[in-house]
Structure formats: C-alpha cells, structure tokens
Design a protein around this motif. Structure first.
Motif, mmCIF file in Angstrom:
data_model
loop_
_atom_site.group_PDB
_atom_site.id
_atom_site.type_symbol
_atom_site.label_atom_id
_atom_site.label_comp_id
_atom_site.label_asym_id
_atom_site.label_seq_id
_atom_site.Cartn_x
_atom_site.Cartn_y
_atom_site.Cartn_z
ATOM 1 N N THR A 57 0.772 -1.315 0.206
ATOM 2 C CA THR A 57 -0.136 -0.091 -0.281
ATOM 3 C C THR A 57 0.821 1.189 -0.010
ATOM 4 N N ASN A 58 1.805 1.189 0.755
ATOM 5 C CA ASN A 58 2.534 2.418 1.075
ATOM 6 C C ASN A 58 3.974 2.398 0.528
ATOM 7 N N GLY A 59 4.637 1.200 0.095
ATOM 8 C CA GLY A 59 5.903 1.357 -0.373
ATOM 9 C C GLY A 59 6.767 0.995 0.771
ATOM 10 N N TYR A 60 8.083 1.099 0.508
ATOM 11 C CA TYR A 60 9.121 0.755 1.520
ATOM 12 C C TYR A 60 10.057 1.683 1.605
ATOM 13 N N ASP A 61 11.070 1.799 2.784
ATOM 14 C CA ASP A 61 12.065 2.983 2.668
ATOM 15 C C ASP A 61 13.077 2.551 1.810
ATOM 16 N N ASN A 62 13.347 3.333 0.908
ATOM 17 C CA ASN A 62 14.587 3.229 -0.131
ATOM 18 C C ASN A 62 15.753 3.105 0.472
ATOM 19 N N LYS A 63 15.918 3.650 1.638
ATOM 20 C CA LYS A 63 17.191 3.721 2.345
ATOM 21 C C LYS A 63 17.671 2.316 2.644
ATOM 22 N N GLU A 64 16.816 1.706 3.392
ATOM 23 C CA GLU A 64 17.075 0.234 3.594
ATOM 24 C C GLU A 64 17.167 -0.554 2.251
ATOM 25 N N ALA A 65 16.592 -0.233 1.035
ATOM 26 C CA ALA A 65 16.834 -1.024 -0.029
ATOM 27 C C ALA A 65 18.145 -0.845 -0.908
ATOM 28 N N ALA A 66 19.156 0.126 -0.384
ATOM 29 C CA ALA A 66 20.115 0.560 -1.204
ATOM 30 C C ALA A 66 20.967 -0.890 -1.249
ATOM 31 N N PRO A 67 21.463 -1.114 -2.626
ATOM 32 C CA PRO A 67 22.461 -2.308 -2.776
ATOM 33 C C PRO A 67 23.684 -2.045 -2.161
ATOM 34 N N ILE A 68 24.265 -3.059 -1.774
ATOM 35 C CA ILE A 68 25.680 -2.998 -1.153
ATOM 36 C C ILE A 68 26.462 -4.219 -1.831
ATOM 37 N N THR A 69 27.768 -3.800 -2.062
ATOM 38 C CA THR A 69 28.485 -4.764 -2.940
ATOM 39 C C THR A 69 29.356 -5.640 -1.856
ATOM 40 N N VAL A 70 29.895 -6.462 -2.468
ATOM 41 C CA VAL A 70 30.873 -7.584 -1.985
ATOM 42 C C VAL A 70 32.103 -6.440 -1.101
ATOM 43 N N GLY A 71 32.591 -5.762 -2.019
ATOM 44 C CA GLY A 71 33.638 -4.567 -1.627
ATOM 45 C C GLY A 71 33.229 -4.067 -0.489
ATOM 46 N N GLU A 72 31.952 -3.454 -0.416
ATOM 47 C CA GLU A 72 31.667 -2.379 0.519
ATOM 48 C C GLU A 72 31.439 -3.227 1.955
ATOM 49 N N ILE A 73 31.025 -4.464 2.024
ATOM 50 C CA ILE A 73 31.102 -5.295 3.179
ATOM 51 C C ILE A 73 32.558 -5.750 3.578
ATOM 52 N N ILE A 74 33.400 -5.827 2.836
ATOM 53 C CA ILE A 74 34.934 -6.131 2.919
ATOM 54 C C ILE A 74 35.221 -4.643 3.775
ATOM 55 N N ASN A 75 35.147 -3.582 3.299
ATOM 56 C CA ASN A 75 35.343 -2.085 3.896
ATOM 57 C C ASN A 75 34.890 -2.172 5.180
ATOM 58 N N LYS A 76 33.539 -2.461 5.354
ATOM 59 C CA LYS A 76 32.876 -2.424 6.654
ATOM 60 C C LYS A 76 33.616 -3.534 7.661
ATOM 61 N N ALA A 77 33.816 -4.627 7.261
ATOM 62 C CA ALA A 77 34.526 -5.689 8.234
ATOM 63 C C ALA A 77 35.889 -5.051 8.571
ATOM 64 N N LEU A 95 41.466 -10.591 2.524
ATOM 65 C CA LEU A 95 40.080 -9.827 2.500
ATOM 66 C C LEU A 95 40.693 -8.440 1.561
ATOM 67 N N LYS A 96 41.648 -8.034 1.726
ATOM 68 C CA LYS A 96 42.538 -6.792 0.884
ATOM 69 C C LYS A 96 42.657 -7.273 -0.663
ATOM 70 N N LEU A 97 42.902 -8.472 -0.994
ATOM 71 C CA LEU A 97 43.152 -8.944 -2.028
ATOM 72 C C LEU A 97 41.455 -9.262 -2.807
ATOM 73 N N LEU A 98 40.655 -9.495 -2.231
ATOM 74 C CA LEU A 98 39.355 -9.921 -2.647
ATOM 75 C C LEU A 98 38.868 -8.478 -3.039
ATOM 76 N N ALA A 99 39.266 -7.372 -2.265
ATOM 77 C CA ALA A 99 38.605 -5.951 -2.456
ATOM 78 C C ALA A 99 39.043 -5.490 -3.616
ATOM 79 N N ASP A 100 40.238 -5.800 -4.375
ATOM 80 C CA ASP A 100 40.757 -5.398 -5.691
ATOM 81 C C ASP A 100 40.304 -6.426 -6.694
ATOM 82 N N CYS A 101 39.399 -7.546 -6.602
ATOM 83 C CA CYS A 101 39.282 -8.322 -7.437
ATOM 84 C C CYS A 101 37.555 -7.893 -7.961
#
Length: 356
Positions: A57-77, A95-101
């Motif tokens: 009915t009302n949709g959802y919060d787009n901020k929650e739906a923002a896509p996140i990449t594998v690289g961004e998760i590596i940086n957060k970790a 992890l640092k190697l994967l961030a460059d792949c």
C-alpha cells in the motif's frame, strides 16, 4: 512483489524463536529485506501479513533497499575493530586481495554461484594455485556470515555451497598438500653456519642459531617463541606459558603451559635478561633472515615452520607417546600428530607382526 516467510529456530536453552522475513522482489532481484523475531508463530505470521499489506500500500524505505557490494562489506568488516581483531594475518591479506578483484563489485544480494566460479577462474588464469584459491572461497563464505550477523544483511551462503562441486570437479580449488619436509642433519649444520655469520653482520644481533635450535626443541612457532616473557617462565616445572597459541576454535586467550625438553630449557636460561621478552625480536625479521640464508645455501623447499615438524619427529623418535608430544606441540587434534607418526614409522606394524 512483497512476500513473507517464517523460520523456526531453537535456542540453546530449548526455547523456540520464529523469525519472519519480509522480501520485495522484482524480476528475480531482491530489492528490500526486513526481519523480526517473535516467541510465537502466530505473532510472526500476523506481523508478516500486516507488513506485506503496508508495503504493497505505502511502499518501503528506499534507504533500507540501497544495494551493497561485496567490496563494501569487506570495507565495513575491516573498519570494525572487533572483527579485525578476531582475524589472523592470512585472512586479512585475503580480504584486501578480494577487495581488488572483480567480485568486489557484485551486489551482495545478487551473489550467485557463477560469480564464485568466475572469480576462481580469473584467479587461476593469473597463476594462483587451487590450494590458494580455496582460501578465497572460504573467506567469501565467512564474509557472508559477517554480513548477516554483524551488519543485518539478509544474505545466504547457498551461492558458495552450490559452487563447491563445480569448483572441485574443474580443479579450480583443492585442499593443500600435506607437507612432510624435514631438514637433513647436513642442511641444519649448513644453516647454523650461515645464520651465525648473518648474526654477526646484523646491527640487531639476532641470535639466529639459538632461535633455530629452540624452535626445533620446543616445537613452537616462531611467533610463539618471540612472545615468551620472562614472567611466563616457570622455574620449578622447567616450562613456559605459551600465550595465544594457535587454535582454529579460539583466536585469543589460548594460553598453555609447555614443558621445555631436550636442551630447550638450557637455551632459554642462557639468554640475557635485559628485556621483558626472552627473545625480543620481530618474528618476520627472524624468518626473513632464515630465508635469505636458506636461499644463499641453495636449500630448496624448506620453511621455518618445518622446524616444528622436525621437533615433533625427534620427540617421537625418542619414544614419547602421541599424547605426550601433543603437550609440547599444543595440538588439540592428535590426528595431525598421528599422520606425522605414521610417516616416521611405516614399518612399525610389520615389526610387531614379526615379533608375535
């Protein structure tokens, strides 16, 4: 289209929890996820139905739906100190190697098994071996767990699990070969001569020969040797506390009291007591010096860690039992020591049979 599903989970105390997962998909892609846990199935179902109606009915919060990449998760970790402190040097490097792949640019929620296979093919094409590539896959699976447990992303490990059969069948990954290398008596004598010469040349005057002998006699890793403090020395029992000993189930606080046998105690006692550590040297400097001397001597396929196997082998040859050797080496799983033992004495069963 919004939908919900409910999963029942049993806690350690025997009580049940019901997790309701909301998902919004479009053309097979997950655009939004949300979850909440309840003690009753009825409550979880009621909330799920209501949320689906609200979203439709009302949709959802787009901020929650923002896509996140594998690289961004590596940086957060890597930015999370609690996570970073719990991982070792090898995983950090990976992890640092994967961030460059290329796989780092893949949307975490869209990660599929073909992405994993493609990553492994690219790594193989660059000359990386199967036993190294398998570490990439293991770290990626760990990363998915972290993304879910630490950062709340509703991701599954199914992409990794589905890829394993293909990766093994195509020879893209493989378990590392078991090492059985031991230095010969001649190699050890050559190393001692070369290391003694290097010790005289270095400003730090690292006692390479004493460290080599102690590493063999104590069966310790060089990092463990360089962490020994004089406060950790037990004069009564002729033993030392080895701090944070490597354990796959426990990254820190795994301290063990280890007896020093076969001359190891005397080697320790002869060291100068002008520092809080017995050997106040950087473990990388020690191994680097060892490697340079080894290479100059033309000794092939010998690693510093092989000295630990040499030490365990000597204890077996002196007649110590597997559980006694484990007290020195710190092995929790004696199967590893059993493999060393059976390699050393392959004829022991025939000898017993001839005696009977």
């Amino acid at each position: 289209m919004a939908s919900y599903s409910i999963q029942k989970r049993e806690k350690a105390d025997g009580t049940n929890r019901h997790r309701c997962l909301i998902r919004v998909k479009k053309n097979g892609k997950v655009l939004y996820t949300e979850q909440r846990t309840f003690t009753k199935h009825q409550a979880a179902e009621a909330w799920g139905k209501q949320r689906v109606v609200d979203i439709e009915t009302n949709g959802y919060d787009n901020k929650e739906a923002a896509p996140i990449t594998v690289g961004e998760i590596i940086n957060k970790a890597l930015a999370d100190e609690s996570i970073k402190a719990s991982i070792g040097r090898s995983k950090l490097f990976c992890l640092k190697l994967l961030a460059d792949c290329d796989i780092a640019s893949v949307n975490l929620l869209e990660l599929k098994s073909h992405h994993i296979v493609e990553h492994c093919k690219l790594r193989k094409s660059s000359g990386t071996g199967p036993s190294t590539i398998v570490i990439d896959v293991s770290v990626l699976r760990w990363l998915l767990r972290i993304a879910k447990s630490n950062f709340g992303h509703e991701v599954s490990q199914i992409a990794i699990i589905d890829a394993y059969d293909t990766l093994y069948a195509q020879g893209l990954i493989a378990k590392s070969n078991k090492r059985s290398r031991r230095p010969t008596a001649i190699e050890i004598e050559k190393l001692k001569v070369g290391l003694a010469e290097r010790a005289q040349q270095r400003a730090a005057h690292i006692p390479y020969v004493d460290l080599l002998d102690f590493s063999i006699l104590s069966c310790m890793r060089i990092g463990e040797v360089c962490r020994i403090r004089w406060d950790d020395v037990d004069e009564t029992q002729k033993a030392v506390i080895v701090r944070d000993r490597k354990d796959p189930r426990k990254k820190a606080g795994n301290h063990m009291l280890v007896p020093l046998l076969g001359g190891a105690w005397e080697l320790l006692q002869k060291q100068p007591r002008d520092d809080e550590r017995v050997w106040p040297f950087n473990e990388r400097s020690v191994t680097a010096g060892f490697q340079r001397v080894r290479n100059a001597l033309g000794i092939e396929d010998l690693r510093y860690h092989d000295l630990r196997r040499e030490g365990a082998s000597r204890l077996f040859e002196k007649g110590y039992s597997i559980d006694e050797v484990a007290q020195v080496t710190g092995h929790r799983n004696i199967n590893t020591l059993w493999q060393v033992y059976t390699e050393l004495f392959p004829k022991r069963l025939h000898d017993k049979d001839e005696q009977n």
